[in-house]
Design an enzyme around this catalytic site. Structure first.
Site, short mmCIF file in Angstrom:
data_model
loop_
_atom_site.label_atom_id
_atom_site.label_comp_id
_atom_site.label_asym_id
_atom_site.label_seq_id
_atom_site.Cartn_x
_atom_site.Cartn_y
_atom_site.Cartn_z
N ALA A 323 0.78 -1.24 0.00
CA ALA A 323 0.00 0.00 0.00
C ALA A 323 0.81 1.29 0.00
O ALA A 323 0.30 2.33 -0.40
CB ALA A 323 -0.94 0.01 1.20
N CYS A 445 4.67 -0.33 -12.09
CA CYS A 445 5.02 0.90 -12.82
C CYS A 445 6.28 0.62 -13.61
O CYS A 445 7.30 1.27 -13.46
CB CYS A 445 5.22 2.06 -11.86
SG CYS A 445 5.43 3.64 -12.74
#
Length: 509
Positions: A323, A445
């Site tokens: 997270a 990413c």
């Protein structure tokens, strides 16, 4: 928040560091703000008269000195520019045009480092690695001004020699000679002189021309199916100053109203995205009041895709397994609040877990400071307990190089084995965490095929539970171009104006 222009924090940077910039590697650009800087001398003008000078014997103006401090910290201390530059600007009292100029010099120099080093090596007649580090960083800043800004050549040379005088006494004559040689050609002429021929060594040519290590250019080209034209467009976009994207939290802010409030515009794709109108994001009331947060539009899209994926059965227990620092948890938590669901946000780093807690205050989110791989071993991470899970795995961050330009010089191919092993373990944990019929969104990413297709395929194969791929394309906004053949999706800076986010959605059988 961070610097005035380039300080957008990346929602999930990878967690490993390695390597130093090597001399003689590739640079150039054109992108989201469409402010040409690749050719000629396009770029910001310096503050008139070089306003503000450090006290003492140095004649260096404050913006250039601030940029030097930031670049030196990156190379000397393995610092991140987006973390050190705001404090440097604040301590120097730089605002407005002076702060913008210092920011442009810092980020521009770091993005173009490979090409600048190749040019300086040729101009100096010695490998740039053999130049004293303080002088080397000053020369990099000077070369950037000469090749990529509208600063007049005589002013760039003079100001850089002043800077060298303050950080490397005795090297002023050398610096003057090197910079005058750099100024004898524009950037295109230097690339033509130094880059290998495109026809015989396309990867080497693109690496030097657009300032990326060769292994990263090769990885991009592979992910783009070997299309060198599209690879070039991606490299150009990577070298541009990225816009700041805001996420208007559902139920707390309307994107159109937020765009008016910040002097920006609604995003092109995400229903929550707002393109900032400029300035330091941390000064915006919407952020301090918890109505919005800084988050790349691509990160918003992949998080939202998990929430809109069709799901049979109960839908009240959501999980964010990796997270920190909390951008996706903030968006998921806001959506969960609207739908009567609750999110468990897991973060192994204590500091980042605190950031998640701050990002999700007043939302139905429980933060656990533990390793996401402990699913089935921790009572609050029971196996088969969750309906939806996001695995936003640590990665090389190659998809966000425009926001963290120094990362391209620190990352190495040797980083991949440890990262991909961790990614597989986390994805396997996510698949164990959801109930039969539950959904897992795997996100990185990075467009590197080893971190995307290879990782997700291997993890699904080894999961120990039945796994089916869900076509992710219909989970993104209708009419979004360039999503490929599915079932996974790869977003791109040059196609979508986002970071290069990868998304796979899996259903546990």
């Amino acid at each position: 928040m961070t610097g005035p222009v380039d300080g957008q924090d990346v929602d999930r940077p990878g967690g490993f560091r390695a390597g130093r910039p090597a001399a003689g590697r590739g640079g150039s650009g054109a992108g989201p703000e469409r402010r040409p800087e690749r050719r000629g001398r396009g770029g910001p003008r310096p503050a008139a008269g070089g306003r503000g000078r450090p006290t003492g014997r140095s004649a260096v103006d404050l913006p250039r000195h601030a940029a030097y401090q930031a670049v030196a910290a990156v190379h000397r201390d393995d610092a991140y520019a987006n973390l050190v530059l705001p404090a440097i600007l604040r301590d120097a009292g730089l605002v407005g045009r002076d702060a913008a100029f210092a920011t442009e010099l810092t980020y521009g120099t770091l993005r173009r480092l490979g090409t600048l080093d190749a040019i300086l090596t040729d101009a100096a007649g010695r490998d740039v690695a053999r130049i004293d580090p303080p002088v080397r960083d000053a020369l990099r800043l000077g070369a950037y001004q000469l090749l990529h800004t509208r600063v007049p050549a005589h002013a760039a040379v003079s100001a850089t020699v002043d800077l060298v005088r303050s950080v490397g006494p005795g090297a002023t004559g050398f610096a003057n000679a090197v910079l005058r040689e750099v100024a004898s050609r524009d950037v295109d002429a230097w690339v033509a002189r130094l880059a290998p021929p495109l026809e015989t060594d396309p990867i080497g040519h693109l690496a030097l021309a657009y300032s990326h290590p060769q292994w990263i250019v090769r990885a991009f080209a592979e992910a783009l199916g070997g299309d060198l034209g599209e690879t070039t467009r991606l490299l150009i976009e990577d070298n541009e100053r990225p816009p700041v994207h805001l996420c208007a939290r559902p139920g707390r802010a309307d994107p159109v109203a937020l765009a008016d409030e910040v002097g920006g515009a609604p995003g092109a794709f995400s229903p929550y995205a707002v393109y900032s109108g400029g300035g330091a994001p941390g000064d915006l009331p919407a952020l301090t009041e918890g109505r919005a947060h800084v988050q790349d539009e691509g990160s918003q899209l992949v998080a939202d895709a998990l929430t809109v994926a069709p799901l049979d059965g109960p839908d009240g227990r959501w999980l964010d397994l990796c997270a920190g620092p909390g951008g996706k948890s903030g968006l998921l938590g806001a959506v969960a609040a609207q739908r009567g669901a609750r999110l468990t946000a897991v973060e192994v780093s204590e500091h980042r877990a605190r950031l998640v807690g701050q990002a999700t205050r007043d939302l139905p989110v429980t933060v656990l400071n533990t390793d996401g791989r402990t699913v089935g071993e921790t009572p609050k991470l029971a196996e088969g307990h969750f309906d939806r899970a996001l695995v936003d795995a640590p990665c090389t961050g190659l998809g966000s190089l425009r926001r963290r330009p120094e990362s391209r010089w620190r990352r190495q191919p040797s980083d991949l084995p440890a990262l991909t092993r961790l990614q597989r373990e986390l994805l396997s944990a996510g698949l164990r965490a959801v109930r039969p019929g539950g959904l897992v969104g795997y996100v990185t990413c990075s467009p590197h095929v080893v971190e995307t297709h290879v990782t997700v395929t291997e993890a699904a194969r080894r999961a120990g539970v039945p796994v089916d791929f869900v076509d992710a394309r219909p989970l993104l906004p209708k009419g979004m171009p360039g999503l490929g053949d599915g079932p996974t999706v790869q977003l791109w800076p040059h196609r979508h104006g986002t970071d290069a986010m990868f998304l796979a959605v899996l259903r546990r059988g």
